[in-house]
Design a protein around this motif. Sequence first.
Motif, PDB file in Angstrom:
ATOM      1  N   SER A  43       0.838  -1.196   0.000  1.00 34.06           N
ATOM      2  CA  SER A  43       0.000   0.000   0.000  1.00 34.06           C
ATOM      3  C   SER A  43       0.875   1.249   0.000  1.00 34.06           C
ATOM      4  CB  SER A  43      -0.898   0.015   1.240  1.00 34.06           C
ATOM      5  OG  SER A  43      -1.510   1.289   1.396  1.00 34.06           O
ATOM      6  N   GLY A  44       0.408   2.276  -0.703  1.00 39.33           N
ATOM      7  CA  GLY A  44       1.131   3.542  -0.726  1.00 39.33           C
ATOM      8  C   GLY A  44       0.436   4.641   0.052  1.00 39.33           C
ATOM      9  N   THR A  45      -0.548   4.290   0.896  1.00 33.92           N
ATOM     10  CA  THR A  45      -1.341   5.300   1.597  1.00 33.92           C
ATOM     11  C   THR A  45      -0.776   5.631   2.969  1.00 33.92           C
ATOM     12  OG1 THR A  45      -3.274   4.310   0.536  1.00 33.92           O
ATOM     13  CG2 THR A  45      -3.683   5.987   2.194  1.00 33.92           C
ATOM     14  N   TYR A  46      -0.659   6.918   3.239  1.00 40.59           N
ATOM     15  CA  TYR A  46      -0.219   7.425   4.538  1.00 40.59           C
ATOM     16  C   TYR A  46      -1.331   8.282   5.154  1.00 40.59           C
ATOM     17  CZ  TYR A  46       4.765   6.656   3.193  1.00 40.59           C
ATOM     18  OH  TYR A  46       5.976   6.144   2.816  1.00 40.59           O
ATOM     19  N   ALA A  89      -3.725  14.358   7.543  1.00 43.25           N
ATOM     20  CA  ALA A  89      -4.186  14.366   6.146  1.00 43.25           C
ATOM     21  C   ALA A  89      -3.847  13.054   5.472  1.00 43.25           C
ATOM     22  CB  ALA A  89      -3.540  15.515   5.384  1.00 43.25           C
ATOM     23  N   GLN A  90      -4.718  12.638   4.572  1.00 39.84           N
ATOM     24  CA  GLN A  90      -4.439  11.459   3.758  1.00 39.84           C
ATOM     25  C   GLN A  90      -3.440  11.844   2.675  1.00 39.84           C
ATOM     26  OE1 GLN A  90      -7.945   9.627   1.929  1.00 39.84           O
ATOM     27  NE2 GLN A  90      -7.055   7.643   2.380  1.00 39.84           N
ATOM     28  N   ALA A  91      -2.520  10.940   2.377  1.00 36.16           N
ATOM     29  CA  ALA A  91      -1.494  11.215   1.374  1.00 36.16           C
ATOM     30  C   ALA A  91      -1.011   9.903   0.778  1.00 36.16           C
ATOM     31  CB  ALA A  91      -0.321  11.976   1.988  1.00 36.16           C
ATOM     32  N   MET A  92      -0.670   9.917  -0.490  1.00 37.67           N
ATOM     33  CA  MET A  92       0.007   8.792  -1.099  1.00 37.67           C
ATOM     34  C   MET A  92       1.514   9.028  -0.973  1.00 37.67           C
ATOM     35  SD  MET A  92      -2.635   7.116  -1.821  1.00 37.67           S
ATOM     36  CE  MET A  92      -1.739   5.664  -2.412  1.00 37.67           C
ATOM     37  N   SER A  93       2.240   7.967  -0.710  1.00 33.93           N
ATOM     38  CA  SER A  93       3.695   8.089  -0.552  1.00 33.93           C
ATOM     39  C   SER A  93       4.328   8.683  -1.796  1.00 33.93           C
ATOM     40  CB  SER A  93       4.299   6.711  -0.270  1.00 33.93           C
ATOM     41  OG  SER A  93       4.073   5.815  -1.357  1.00 33.93           O
ATOM     42  N   TYR A  94       3.718   8.430  -2.951  1.00 27.53           N
ATOM     43  CA  TYR A  94       4.318   8.842  -4.207  1.00 27.53           C
ATOM     44  C   TYR A  94       3.780  10.170  -4.729  1.00 27.53           C
ATOM     45  CZ  TYR A  94       0.127   6.207  -5.710  1.00 27.53           C
ATOM     46  OH  TYR A  94      -1.146   5.713  -5.844  1.00 27.53           O
ATOM     47  N   ASP A  98       1.905   4.721   8.430  1.00 28.33           N
ATOM     48  CA  ASP A  98       2.017   3.877   7.238  1.00 28.33           C
ATOM     49  C   ASP A  98       1.209   2.612   7.503  1.00 28.33           C
ATOM     50  OD1 ASP A  98       2.778   2.037   5.305  1.00 28.33           O
ATOM     51  OD2 ASP A  98       4.895   2.617   5.330  1.00 28.33           O
ATOM     52  N   TRP A  99       0.155   2.395   6.716  1.00 27.73           N
ATOM     53  CA  TRP A  99      -0.749   1.273   6.985  1.00 27.73           C
ATOM     54  C   TRP A  99      -0.067  -0.078   6.809  1.00 27.73           C
ATOM     55  CZ3 TRP A  99      -3.183   4.138   9.724  1.00 27.73           C
ATOM     56  CH2 TRP A  99      -3.849   5.286   9.325  1.00 27.73           C
ATOM     57  N   ASN A 100       1.033  -0.136   6.055  1.00 26.28           N
ATOM     58  CA  ASN A 100       1.794  -1.383   5.976  1.00 26.28           C
ATOM     59  C   ASN A 100       2.355  -1.755   7.344  1.00 26.28           C
ATOM     60  OD1 ASN A 100       1.884  -1.877   2.925  1.00 26.28           O
ATOM     61  ND2 ASN A 100       2.672   0.209   3.057  1.00 26.28           N
TER      62      ASN A 100
END
Length: 380
Positions: free
Chosen positions: A122-125, A191-196, A223-225
């Motif tokens: 996952s790339g979600t932070y 805030a929601q953010a994508m790592s990329y 980091d949801w991972n």
Amino acid sequence: MRTSASRGLVAGLLSCALLAGCGTADPAGTPSGGTGGTTKVRLQLQWFVQAQFAGFIAAADQGFYAEQGLDVQILEGGVDIVPQTVLAQGQADFAVAWVPKALASREQGAGITQIAQIFQRSGTYQVSFADRGITSPADLRGKKVGNWGFGNEFELFAAMTKAGLDPGRDVTLVQQQFDMQALLRGDIDAAQAMSYNEYAQLLEAKDPKTGQLYRPEAFTVLDWNRVGTAMLQDAVWANSERLASDKAYQETATKFLAGTLKGWIYCRDNVSQCRDLVVKRGSKLGASHQLWQANEVNKLVWPSQGGIGVIDEAAWKATVDLAMTTRNQDGKTVLTKQPEPTAFINDYVRTALDQVRASGLDVTGTGYQPITVTLNEGGA
């Protein structure tokens, strides 16, 4: 900003996204044989052109689809385009979509089947300023928590559920724009953010206290991972009915995946070149931002222990389990029942992998190492 005082907001947006979409891509015609014996294929992306989709773009630009006899038209996504709906309605031949979103649509009648898993992680932070003291999901209690809706919030809600928080009572949910301005202004605590993507936007912004770009230590990242609530994201989906009955479509699926896998391998080994391809394709994001994005996306793809594109059954089951137990602000779960066994199939990607492996390419990326990227102000 709109808060969860209107509880139906996120649910309404999600319903719009999962069922019929707030809009659809323009029909590109019926798939057919092209000139010279080529087969025309339409691929629906889930967002605007950016390095998140670099492997698909590279496969088209570098001729990997052409060598399979395919003429692939890449359909750009957007806020009002739902890829799994476009696919189910016959306006695309394949689509890129996050697994829990697509499975929710499938439960509600969309005839789609997953045939490959590109992102292995996952790339979600969820990002906050370090001085807010948010170092775990439990620390979100009583805070203003931003999220985009449209099904992007499932991992966040799963983390809150795991921490014993009720998204409908214990936090104030804020409908976040697809940028980080609300966090930078102090309107929200996390805030929601994508790592990329959005996380890089923070590091491309100037800290008014120093006049320099923000440093990573200015923020804390959930980091949801690491939290344990990661769900599978970018996957390739096919039309279920055609996959079950149309031999030509089955063959096209394998060819499409073979070209796609080569595209992602190319971007693993040629990061800067893939950044350039994406910029050339028309992305509005800056060069350093796109290089960051290409590099961060590679981290989500590689290494691929079972071979790039193979759907890991344990990870898929974990995503389904979270989708069946995670509750939103209205107490509803993403899925209400287990998907049928036919919801995904590895046969096509395994056949494609055999072909790519036979050409001498590394399909696992065991020794993969990311590059170092320096971001410029505004991502320029």
